[in-house]
Design an enzyme around this catalytic site. Structure first.
Site, short mmCIF file in Angstrom:
data_model
loop_
_atom_site.label_atom_id
_atom_site.label_comp_id
_atom_site.label_asym_id
_atom_site.label_seq_id
_atom_site.Cartn_x
_atom_site.Cartn_y
_atom_site.Cartn_z
N ASP A 86 -0.37 1.09 -3.37
CA ASP A 86 -0.33 0.68 -4.74
C ASP A 86 -1.11 -0.48 -4.92
O ASP A 86 -1.54 -0.90 -6.04
CB ASP A 86 1.03 0.88 -5.43
CG ASP A 86 1.88 -0.19 -4.57
OD1 ASP A 86 2.42 0.37 -3.46
OD2 ASP A 86 2.11 -1.27 -4.98
N ASP A 137 -2.98 6.84 9.46
CA ASP A 137 -1.41 6.78 9.81
C ASP A 137 -1.14 5.27 10.54
O ASP A 137 -1.87 5.08 11.63
CB ASP A 137 -1.00 7.64 10.92
CG ASP A 137 0.52 7.89 10.98
OD1 ASP A 137 0.93 8.88 11.41
OD2 ASP A 137 0.93 6.75 10.93
N ASP A 155 4.91 -1.78 4.01
CA ASP A 155 5.62 -1.51 2.59
C ASP A 155 5.34 -0.06 2.63
O ASP A 155 4.52 0.63 2.00
CB ASP A 155 4.39 -2.19 1.78
CG ASP A 155 4.59 -1.91 0.45
OD1 ASP A 155 3.61 -2.37 -0.48
OD2 ASP A 155 5.59 -1.24 -0.03
N THR A 157 6.77 4.21 2.58
CA THR A 157 7.92 5.07 1.88
C THR A 157 9.14 5.51 2.64
O THR A 157 9.52 4.43 3.71
CB THR A 157 7.12 6.39 1.75
OG1 THR A 157 6.51 6.93 2.85
CG2 THR A 157 6.28 6.50 0.83
N1 SAM Z 1 4.93 -0.46 -2.94
C1 SAM Z 1 5.65 0.49 -3.41
C2 SAM Z 1 7.14 -0.39 -3.91
O1 SAM Z 1 6.74 -1.05 -4.76
O2 SAM Z 1 8.00 0.38 -4.03
C3 SAM Z 1 6.26 1.62 -2.67
C4 SAM Z 1 5.69 1.66 -1.37
S1 SAM Z 1 4.01 2.28 -1.28
C5 SAM Z 1 3.66 3.45 -2.54
C6 SAM Z 1 4.36 3.30 0.18
C7 SAM Z 1 2.90 3.95 0.83
O3 SAM Z 1 3.13 4.10 2.25
C8 SAM Z 1 2.47 5.11 0.25
O4 SAM Z 1 1.26 4.95 -0.31
C9 SAM Z 1 2.36 6.13 1.32
O5 SAM Z 1 1.00 6.82 1.51
C10 SAM Z 1 2.25 5.07 2.44
N2 SAM Z 1 2.58 5.57 3.64
C11 SAM Z 1 3.66 6.44 4.02
N3 SAM Z 1 3.51 6.80 5.47
C12 SAM Z 1 2.71 6.05 6.05
C13 SAM Z 1 2.01 6.04 7.38
N4 SAM Z 1 2.61 6.68 8.25
N5 SAM Z 1 0.96 5.09 7.47
C14 SAM Z 1 0.41 4.56 6.51
N6 SAM Z 1 1.00 4.53 5.20
C15 SAM Z 1 1.90 5.22 4.93
#
Ligand code: SAM
Length: 284
Positions: A86, A137, A155, A157
């Site tokens: 984001d 990943d 950062d 999920t």
């Molecule tokens: N920053 C946000 C907040 O304020 O809570 C939430 C976190 S951000 C949206 C989480 C991101 O981690 C998502 O865009 C997701 O696609 C990514 N993500 C999940 N698993 C991942 C992985 N194995 N490698 C890289 N990115 C990953």
């Protein structure tokens, strides 16, 4: 007709917010992505039905995940953000002139594209020349990195779905390897309140403790997260998050923040007794 977004925090607890209109709904290779306009919290991003961020309270999360490590590390130049598609964490990092290079490793390019279109408040820094996006990943990316970064910010999920690998012993061990000899890792560390979140928090803490000599947690209040009581992990090869922080130096930077301040930085590492006990239970 009223429209509501509801997230299940446990099987017995739900959190709902009134929706003004849905702005985007799509399914990427990795997850369902929803962006909607809520009445109370402004624009909201949800991934696979789990609330990620809202315009109204994202500053809390992104300031605390960024300014705590940046206040402690004396001269961070190269930073890795894993997840964070984001852009909120990158936005906060770009406020430091000392930072020369940011790698953003986000598994889902669609999250970045959708954020740029609907969440300019957080995605505003993603096209900065200092920022280098890698769509893969984070668990795989980190395997091939050694002695590269001053700070790593995970950062992510939650520890299921695409984010599951980012809570493993292997991942934390590789983050240790990817950091310089005085490197710091901060991670999204779940919550001590509801059983499922508390279990994930304890498991993460135990695994990080096995990789880093200094491994602490700090707390913040995120109104839209389950229970509102949220934790970030602070793991370091050298620096203590409070004793080694140069608060005067940070304050002299003159960065204007809405949530973070150096007094709160210190206080956020003081835990309630029940949380201290949870941490002790997995440290021994
Ligand atoms: N920053 C946000 C907040 O304020 O809570 C939430 C976190 S951000 C949206 C989480 C991101 O981690 C998502 O865009 C997701 O696609 C990514 N993500 C999940 N698993 C991942 C992985 N194995 N490698 C890289 N990115 C990953």
């Amino acid at each position: 007709m009223e429209l509501w977004f509801t997230e299940e925090h446990t099987e017995n607890v739900r959190f709902s917010m009134k929706v003004d209109k849905q702005l985007y709904s799509g399914k990427s290779e990795f997850q369902r992505i929803d962006i909607f306009e809520s009445v109370e919290f402004g624009r909201v991003m949800a991934l696979d039905g789990y609330l990620m961020l809202t315009e109204k309270d994202e500053f809390i999360y992104h300031e605390m995940i960024t300014h705590v490590p940046m206040c402690v590390h004396p001269n961070a130049k190269k930073v890795l953000v894993i997840g964070g598609g984001d852009g909120g964490t990158v936005r906060e990092l770009l406020r430091y002139e000392s930072i020369e290079h940011i790698d953003l490793v986000e598994i889902d390019e669609e999250v970045v594209e959708v954020s740029k279109k609907y969440l300019p408040q957080t995605a505003c820094g993603l096209d900065n020349p200092k920022v280098h996006c890698h769509y893969e990943d984070g668990l795989r990316f980190i395997r091939r990195v050694e002695n590269e970064y001053d700070v790593i910010i995970v950062d992510s999920t939650d520890p299921f779905g695409p984010g599951e690998g980012l809570f493993t012993k292997e991942f934390y061990g590789n983050c240790y390897k990817a950091l310089h000899e005085d490197g710091i890792m901060v991670n999204q560390h779940e919550s001590p309140f509801y059983d499922e979140d508390a279990y994930a928090m304890q498991r993460a803490h135990k695994r990080i403790k096995q990789s880093f000599p200094i491994s602490k947690v700090y707390q913040l209040h995120i109104p839209t997260y389950p229970s509102g009581h949220w934790l970030f992990g602070f793991a370091s090869k050298k620096y203590h998050p409070v004793n080694d922080a140069d608060f005067d130096k940070w304050n002299k930077l003159g960065l204007k923040t809405k949530y973070y301040n150096t007094n709160l930085h210190k206080a956020s590492f003081a835990m309630p007794n029940y949380v201290e006990e949870m941490l002790r239970d997995v440290e021994s």
